[in-house]
Design a protein around this motif. Structure first.
Motif, PDB file in Angstrom:
ATOM      1  N   GLU A   1       0.827  -1.187   0.000  1.00 20.21           N
ATOM      2  CA  GLU A   1       0.000   0.000   0.000  1.00 20.21           C
ATOM      3  C   GLU A   1       0.860   1.234   0.000  1.00 20.21           C
ATOM      4  O   GLU A   1       1.978   1.250   0.526  1.00 20.21           O
ATOM      5  CB  GLU A   1      -0.903   0.001   1.227  1.00 20.21           C
ATOM      6  CG  GLU A   1      -2.066  -0.940   1.058  1.00 20.21           C
ATOM      7  CD  GLU A   1      -2.919  -1.001   2.299  1.00 20.21           C
ATOM      8  OE1 GLU A   1      -2.850  -0.074   3.120  1.00 20.21           O
ATOM      9  OE2 GLU A   1      -3.635  -1.992   2.437  1.00 20.21           O
TER      10      GLU A   1
ATOM     11  N   ASP B   1     -13.237   9.374   9.985  1.00 21.33           N
ATOM     12  CA  ASP B   1     -12.685   8.515  11.027  1.00 21.33           C
ATOM     13  C   ASP B   1     -12.416   9.259  12.330  1.00 21.33           C
ATOM     14  O   ASP B   1     -12.072   8.642  13.331  1.00 21.33           O
ATOM     15  CB  ASP B   1     -11.361   7.894  10.559  1.00 21.33           C
ATOM     16  CG  ASP B   1     -11.594   6.760   9.584  1.00 21.33           C
ATOM     17  OD1 ASP B   1     -12.741   6.296   9.535  1.00 21.33           O
ATOM     18  OD2 ASP B   1     -10.644   6.368   8.896  1.00 21.33           O
TER      19      ASP B   1
ATOM     20  N   PRO C   1     -14.663   8.024  15.338  1.00 19.49           N
ATOM     21  CA  PRO C   1     -14.269   6.704  15.842  1.00 19.49           C
ATOM     22  C   PRO C   1     -12.917   6.693  16.536  1.00 19.49           C
ATOM     23  O   PRO C   1     -12.752   6.024  17.548  1.00 19.49           O
ATOM     24  CB  PRO C   1     -14.226   5.846  14.579  1.00 19.49           C
ATOM     25  CG  PRO C   1     -15.077   6.518  13.601  1.00 19.49           C
ATOM     26  CD  PRO C   1     -15.071   7.968  13.929  1.00 19.49           C
ATOM     27  N   VAL C   2     -11.974   7.456  16.008  1.00 23.20           N
ATOM     28  CA  VAL C   2     -10.655   7.500  16.630  1.00 23.20           C
ATOM     29  C   VAL C   2     -10.763   8.073  18.033  1.00 23.20           C
ATOM     30  O   VAL C   2     -10.199   7.554  18.993  1.00 23.20           O
ATOM     31  CB  VAL C   2      -9.681   8.345  15.781  1.00 23.20           C
ATOM     32  CG1 VAL C   2      -8.413   8.642  16.562  1.00 23.20           C
ATOM     33  CG2 VAL C   2      -9.340   7.631  14.502  1.00 23.20           C
TER      34      VAL C   2
ATOM     35  N   ILE D   1     -19.877 -12.993  21.891  1.00 24.20           N
ATOM     36  CA  ILE D   1     -19.467 -12.184  20.751  1.00 24.20           C
ATOM     37  C   ILE D   1     -17.967 -12.227  20.512  1.00 24.20           C
ATOM     38  O   ILE D   1     -17.424 -11.367  19.835  1.00 24.20           O
ATOM     39  CB  ILE D   1     -19.919 -10.721  20.909  1.00 24.20           C
ATOM     40  CG1 ILE D   1     -19.492 -10.178  22.267  1.00 24.20           C
ATOM     41  CG2 ILE D   1     -21.417 -10.598  20.746  1.00 24.20           C
ATOM     42  CD1 ILE D   1     -19.739  -8.703  22.414  1.00 24.20           C
ATOM     43  N   GLY D   2     -17.298 -13.217  21.052  1.00 23.23           N
ATOM     44  CA  GLY D   2     -15.877 -13.341  20.734  1.00 23.23           C
ATOM     45  C   GLY D   2     -15.011 -12.489  21.641  1.00 23.23           C
ATOM     46  O   GLY D   2     -15.470 -11.563  22.281  1.00 23.23           O
ATOM     47  N   ARG D   3     -13.734 -12.821  21.667  1.00 25.23           N
ATOM     48  CA  ARG D   3     -12.820 -12.212  22.624  1.00 25.23           C
ATOM     49  C   ARG D   3     -12.640 -10.712  22.425  1.00 25.23           C
ATOM     50  O   ARG D   3     -12.680  -9.935  23.361  1.00 25.23           O
ATOM     51  CB  ARG D   3     -11.442 -12.870  22.497  1.00 25.23           C
ATOM     52  CG  ARG D   3     -11.235 -14.044  23.419  1.00 25.23           C
ATOM     53  CD  ARG D   3      -9.844 -14.556  23.232  1.00 25.23           C
ATOM     54  NE  ARG D   3      -9.496 -14.602  21.815  1.00 25.23           N
ATOM     55  CZ  ARG D   3      -8.304 -14.323  21.329  1.00 25.23           C
ATOM     56  NH1 ARG D   3      -7.332 -13.996  22.132  1.00 25.23           N
ATOM     57  NH2 ARG D   3      -8.055 -14.402  20.040  1.00 25.23           N
ATOM     58  N   LEU D   4     -12.431 -10.315  21.178  1.00 29.73           N
ATOM     59  CA  LEU D   4     -12.072  -8.925  20.937  1.00 29.73           C
ATOM     60  C   LEU D   4     -13.221  -7.994  21.267  1.00 29.73           C
ATOM     61  O   LEU D   4     -13.062  -7.008  21.979  1.00 29.73           O
ATOM     62  CB  LEU D   4     -11.660  -8.743  19.472  1.00 29.73           C
ATOM     63  CG  LEU D   4     -10.515  -9.622  19.014  1.00 29.73           C
ATOM     64  CD1 LEU D   4     -10.129  -9.276  17.600  1.00 29.73           C
ATOM     65  CD2 LEU D   4      -9.327  -9.458  19.933  1.00 29.73           C
ATOM     66  N   ASP D   5     -14.367  -8.322  20.748  1.00 32.37           N
ATOM     67  CA  ASP D   5     -15.530  -7.490  21.013  1.00 32.37           C
ATOM     68  C   ASP D   5     -15.841  -7.464  22.501  1.00 32.37           C
ATOM     69  O   ASP D   5     -16.232  -6.442  23.034  1.00 32.37           O
ATOM     70  CB  ASP D   5     -16.733  -8.035  20.234  1.00 32.37           C
ATOM     71  CG  ASP D   5     -17.200  -7.048  19.194  1.00 32.37           C
ATOM     72  OD1 ASP D   5     -16.375  -6.217  18.801  1.00 32.37           O
ATOM     73  OD2 ASP D   5     -18.366  -7.097  18.799  1.00 32.37           O
TER      74      ASP D   5
ATOM     75  N   ILE E   1     -29.565  -3.295  10.078  1.00 27.79           N
ATOM     76  CA  ILE E   1     -29.212  -3.407   8.671  1.00 27.79           C
ATOM     77  C   ILE E   1     -27.958  -2.589   8.374  1.00 27.79           C
ATOM     78  O   ILE E   1     -27.063  -3.031   7.676  1.00 27.79           O
ATOM     79  CB  ILE E   1     -30.392  -2.969   7.791  1.00 27.79           C
ATOM     80  CG1 ILE E   1     -31.542  -3.953   7.974  1.00 27.79           C
ATOM     81  CG2 ILE E   1     -29.988  -2.885   6.335  1.00 27.79           C
ATOM     82  CD1 ILE E   1     -32.801  -3.569   7.284  1.00 27.79           C
ATOM     83  N   ASN E   2     -27.883  -1.395   8.930  1.00 27.68           N
ATOM     84  CA  ASN E   2     -26.737  -0.540   8.641  1.00 27.68           C
ATOM     85  C   ASN E   2     -25.763  -0.387   9.803  1.00 27.68           C
ATOM     86  O   ASN E   2     -24.660   0.103   9.620  1.00 27.68           O
ATOM     87  CB  ASN E   2     -27.213   0.853   8.222  1.00 27.68           C
ATOM     88  CG  ASN E   2     -28.011   0.788   6.952  1.00 27.68           C
ATOM     89  OD1 ASN E   2     -27.629   0.106   6.011  1.00 27.68           O
ATOM     90  ND2 ASN E   2     -29.139   1.457   6.925  1.00 27.68           N
ATOM     91  N   ASP E   3     -26.189  -0.757  10.984  1.00 29.15           N
ATOM     92  CA  ASP E   3     -25.300  -0.626  12.137  1.00 29.15           C
ATOM     93  C   ASP E   3     -25.788  -1.562  13.240  1.00 29.15           C
ATOM     94  O   ASP E   3     -26.887  -2.089  13.163  1.00 29.15           O
ATOM     95  CB  ASP E   3     -25.297   0.823  12.629  1.00 29.15           C
ATOM     96  CG  ASP E   3     -23.915   1.236  13.091  1.00 29.15           C
ATOM     97  OD1 ASP E   3     -23.124   0.348  13.431  1.00 29.15           O
ATOM     98  OD2 ASP E   3     -23.638   2.438  13.097  1.00 29.15           O
ATOM     99  N   ASN E   4     -24.944  -1.740  14.219  1.00 24.76           N
ATOM    100  CA  ASN E   4     -25.305  -2.641  15.306  1.00 24.76           C
ATOM    101  C   ASN E   4     -25.642  -1.841  16.558  1.00 24.76           C
ATOM    102  O   ASN E   4     -25.296  -0.682  16.677  1.00 24.76           O
ATOM    103  CB  ASN E   4     -24.133  -3.571  15.622  1.00 24.76           C
ATOM    104  CG  ASN E   4     -23.706  -4.342  14.416  1.00 24.76           C
ATOM    105  OD1 ASN E   4     -24.535  -4.816  13.659  1.00 24.76           O
ATOM    106  ND2 ASN E   4     -22.402  -4.446  14.218  1.00 24.76           N
TER     107      ASN E   4
ATOM    108  N   ARG F   1     -21.167   1.342  18.987  1.00 28.03           N
ATOM    109  CA  ARG F   1     -19.891   0.685  19.170  1.00 28.03           C
ATOM    110  C   ARG F   1     -19.395   1.075  20.541  1.00 28.03           C
ATOM    111  O   ARG F   1     -19.545   2.231  20.925  1.00 28.03           O
ATOM    112  CB  ARG F   1     -18.916   1.188  18.101  1.00 28.03           C
ATOM    113  CG  ARG F   1     -18.175   0.085  17.414  1.00 28.03           C
ATOM    114  CD  ARG F   1     -17.290   0.568  16.343  1.00 28.03           C
ATOM    115  NE  ARG F   1     -15.965  -0.019  16.524  1.00 28.03           N
ATOM    116  CZ  ARG F   1     -15.722  -1.314  16.605  1.00 28.03           C
ATOM    117  NH1 ARG F   1     -16.709  -2.175  16.547  1.00 28.03           N
ATOM    118  NH2 ARG F   1     -14.504  -1.768  16.757  1.00 28.03           N
TER     119      ARG F   1
END
Lengths: 531, 339
Positions: A64, A75, A78-79, A149-153, A184-187, A259
């Motif tokens: 890249e 971003d 979110p950051v 929901i898994g370790r990371l989440d 549909i678009n977000d959790n 999130r």
């Protein structure tokens, strides 16, 4: 130059260009090769193929390119929330130290935020004492049983629990992770909490007004949600049944975010009508809390209310506990549960039956409330309107009438702490719950028991050494045959005979008088409005 | 086709796609063993079916070859299941189209008992009462072919139409015409729901004669059919992630550099429906959900038609994978569910 040896000349021709990595030697040999391959009549004419070769050379572009323009503007938020989640300040504010810390990873804008945040800390240095679910331990058991929901989440959620509980303005006493809803678009990540005494009520009015600009996030959005709801109240269906306050379906307060680390939004309390309407709908969540919920019958609210209604339905249908863990206080309908003091987790083998588990919450009856609401005696229409809900006064009247017919039928009302084997079976004679173990190997020590609901796919409960843990991960859809509600029957034709009028139409009145009438009319209207 | 199990599970865990630790521990090795034993080109974990007894099915799909013959992509696939993550057993896909159709009509959750048999009645009569109106939504596919139905259909209620592109729409549109049905039909419907086979009367229904009434479908056959169905309806792979060799064999594209627009449905295709000719954006609008996780540049694609089907694509590692973690039933009410 004349004295250059062949070696020197070759070395010179083979020296690579710093820009393209080519050298004369290979290039000339390539030209010669391509001329030989072409075999045209006048090869000298195509000797300019040199240029073509240079342009069409394969250049590998692997890897890249470095991003020169910096962070994508979209971003930034979110950051910010990511750093906020992982750099949670200690409760004792250290103003000097915090600033540089923030600067490291952030750009100019963030400084202000950091300042504001620290200013806030000064004001409310007290922090907040709260109890949180031991999500780290629970997640191991979820993993072992194949849910969660898994370790990371999960780790994001753990930090979010702290963030949520630490904030004094939320006034949280206990908090746990309720689950994750796919939109549909977000959790949606949903947290279930109980508030400290007084925190809930006060918050609505005074705090919101005082809310400093610094805390734009939670407060600001909440406010807009609130106003939107009021605005959205217009023209929405309603019935006269008031919502429960602090008990039953509204015993807990729920927080939602897209999130972990994002702004947490408090979900408004759920009304009985919302629950009942949600029962007749089958909708995916869109991921936008402000979205309209389309469908028939019309949903009395927006998606934030629909989400809350689904949470109420799910929590009342799927939150379970080992039998004996809770004891019901003997107040009205046994609504308050207290953990039994001398409770010990039974071994996994004993927990492997449906009889060993009880529902934590009572079934929500048809009325949409856990505690029965009896409409006040009809003394005057006016009084009744005032009592339940101010906004929805007029429509309340009409639906009140329908309601009067209903309560006569006695309804079975399964209370809380009923065992799971009494649950209704699904359509095909399938049990509503199934029991699984973390291992299929018989005799393995320290097995974990997991129960999962078939009525609400995605709802799980695992038994941990010290207790149990419920989680919901799914679309928020119930596993049942969907019966679309039909529109009301078409009204009947007018039965009477239509007779043509033989009279002449009334004589129009003289103009001047009409004007006078109109004025009078408008005045009357004005008066009405004032009243 | 082939994808990295660890990465896939890691990426899809946030969608609730988690395998019990014990199964997960055995999976990597057991899949390799099975791959060797069966002599396959690739064998990949496919998904998990939740069953009512709690003995879930883990599924894997092996690929013997993927070739283009004429203009069509042909896949030679093998299906396997396991209930403990260690022993993988073969699944026999339905041999004929009729059997496949029957499997499609099965309803109800899987039991987790491999010897279980489902009971299917191929041509359901029309329900005639309001209460039975859910029936079409449930059985969906069943009776699209009956000629009498087609006549009666008006498009007054068009919602169920978009359920699938296949022949699933007819029964649901019948609702409004329920009153036109002869009264006897309704009664028949009730009887058959009780799983009693009515032999004589049903023959009058029309096309049902060739197929015996009330066929049994073994759970394992349905399981293989389910994999085939989900593959056909989903089977999502990023555009360009696989390439055709001059010998007409579909192989992994080793120079795959990712789709240009990672959060567009155009960038993802149905592998088993023609791959590059079948981007999922051409499906029924609203049947897919796509969500790019901010900062992470991971994209999660979810099927709303098959709730439980998830596909991920990670732009950092250019890796992708998919899995089905569900009850094994299609969402026939999707028309009501989308906004």
């Amino acid at each position: 130059m004349a004295a250059t040896s062949v070696e020197d000349a070759l070395a010179y021709l083979k020296s690579m260009s710093t820009t393209t990595g080519d050298d004369v030697f290979t290039h000339v040999s390539e030209i010669v090769r391509s001329v030989l391959q072409a075999k045209v009549r006048d090869p000298v004419d195509i000797f300019e193929t040199s240029f073509v070769l240079k342009q069409t050379r394969f250049v590998s572009r692997e890897g890249e390119k470095p991003i020169k323009e910096g962070r994508d503007p979209k971003d930034v938020i979110p950051v910010k929330s990511f750093f906020a989640l992982f750099n949670q300040e200690e409760i004792v504010p250290k103003v000097e130290e915090e600033k540089p810390k923030k600067k490291e990873g952030e750009e100019g804008e963030e400084e202000e935020v950091a300042e504001e945040a620290s200013a806030e800390e000064d004001e409310e240095a007290a922090g907040n004492e709260f109890e949180a679910q031991n999500m780290l331990s629970d997640s191991v058991f979820f993993d072992a049983c194949g849910c969660g929901i898994g370790r990371l989440d999960t780790y994001f959620v753990i930090l979010a629990l702290k963030q949520l509980g630490d904030d004094p303005k939320f006034g949280i006493e206990t908090v746990r992770f309720f689950g994750k809803f796919f939109g549909i678009n977000d959790n949606y990540y949903v947290f279930e909490s109980t508030l400290k005494e007084g925190a809930g009520e006060e918050e609505e009015v005074p705090e919101e007004e005082e809310g400093t600009e610094g805390e734009e996030g939670g407060e600001g959005e909440e406010e807009s949600g609130e106003s939107k709801k009021k605005k959205g109240g217009w023209g929405r269906p309603s019935d006269g049944v008031p919502m429960e306050e602090g008990i039953g379906t509204n015993a807990n307060v729920y927080w939602v975010c897209h999130r972990p680390g994002d702004q947490y939004k408090k979900l408004p309390p759920v009304t009985p009508l919302q629950i009942n309407t949600a029962r007749q709908l089958k909708k995916f969540l869109t991921g936008n809390l402000e979205a309209e919920v389309s469908g028939y019958p019309q949903f009395p609210g927006i998606e934030i209310n629909y989400l809350r209604a689904q949470i109420a339905r799910i929590s009342h249908a799927t939150q379970i506990a080992p039998s004996g863990y809770y004891s019901a206080a003997d107040d009205e309908g046994g609504q308050t549960l207290t953990p039994a003091e001398d409770f010990e987790m039974p071994p996994a083998v004993d927990l492997g039956t449906l009889e060993a588990w009880v529902h934590k919450n009572a079934h929500i009856p048809k009325q949409g409330r856990c505690t029965k609401y009896e409409a006040p005696e009809e003394e005057g229409e006016g009084e009744e309107e005032e009592a339940p809900e101010e906004e929805e006064a007029k429509e309340g009247e009409e639906s009140e009438k329908d309601e009067d017919e209903e309560p006569e039928e006695p309804e079975e009302e399964p209370g809380s702490l009923r065992t799971l084997d009494q649950d209704k079976e699904l359509a095909d004679g399938v049990k509503a719950w199934s029991v699984t173990y973390s291992s299929s190997i018989k005799g393995l020590k320290h097995q974990v028991v997991c129960l999962r609901s078939h009525l609400w796919p995605g709802a799980f409960c695992v038994a941990t050494p010290t207790g149990f843990s419920n989680i919901y991960v799914g679309y928020g859809l119930k596993n049942e045959a969907f019966k679309p509600t039909m529109p009301p029957p078409v009204q009947k034709e007018y039965a009477g005979e239509m007779v043509e009028a033989t009279d002449l139409p009334p004589k129009p009145e003289p103009l001047k008088e009409e004007e006078g009438d109109e004025k009078a009319g408008s005045e009357e209207e004005g008066e009405e409005e004032e009243e | 086709m082939d994808s990295n199990l660890t990465l896939t599970l890691e990426a899809l865990a946030s969608c609730g796609c988690v395998i019990p630790s014990e199964h997960r521990a055995g999976l990597d090795i057991s899949l390799k063993i099975k791959k060797m034993d069966a002599g396959l080109q690739s064998l990949a974990f496919w998904g998990r079916i939740f069953t009512t007894t709690g003995k879930d099915y883990l599924l894997a799909e092996g690929c013997v070859s993927a070739k283009r013959i004429g203009r069509k992509l042909n896949f030679d696939l093998k299906y396997y299941f396991s209930q403990n993550g260690v022993q993988w057993l073969d699944l026999q896909a339905p041999l004929t189209e009729e059997r496949y159709e029957l499997c499609k009509q099965c309803k109800g959750p899987f039991t987790g008992d491999p010897s279980n048999k489902f009971f299917v009645i191929p041509e359901p009569p029309q329900p005639s009462e309001f209460d039975e109106m859910i029936e079409p939504a449930l059985i969906g596919d069943k009776s699209g072919s009956s000629p009498t139905d087609e006549k009666g259909t008006t498009s007054e209620e068009e919602q169920p139409e978009p359920v699938t592109e296949d022949e699933s729409t007819a029964p649901a549109t019948e609702d409004e015409d329920a009153s036109d049905e002869p009264p006897g039909v309704g009664e028949e419907a009730k009887v058959i729901e009780d799983e009693e086979v009515v032999e004589g009367e049903e023959g009058e229904e029309g096309e049902g004669e060739e197929i015996p009434k009330g066929t049994e479908v073994p759970e394992l056959e349905r399981l293989a059919a389910l994999m085939k169905m989900v593959d056909e309806d989903c089977g999502v792979v990023p555009y360009n992630a696989l390439v055709m060799t001059p010998a007409n064999v579909l192989v992994k594209n080793t120079t795959f550099s990712g789709p240009k627009f990672i959060d567009e449905l155009d960038s993802y295709c149905h592998l088993f429906k023609g791959y590059h000719e079948a981007p999922i954006s051409k499906d029924l609008p609203g049947s897919w959900s796509i969500h790019a996780i901010p900062l992470q540049r991971d994209v999660i694609v979810r099927s709303l038609l098959w709730p439980g089907y998830f596909m991920y694509y990670s732009d950092t590692g250019k890796d992708y994978g998919s899995g089905y973690f569900g009850m094994g039933e299609k969402n026939k009410d999707i028309a009501f569910c989308v906004p």
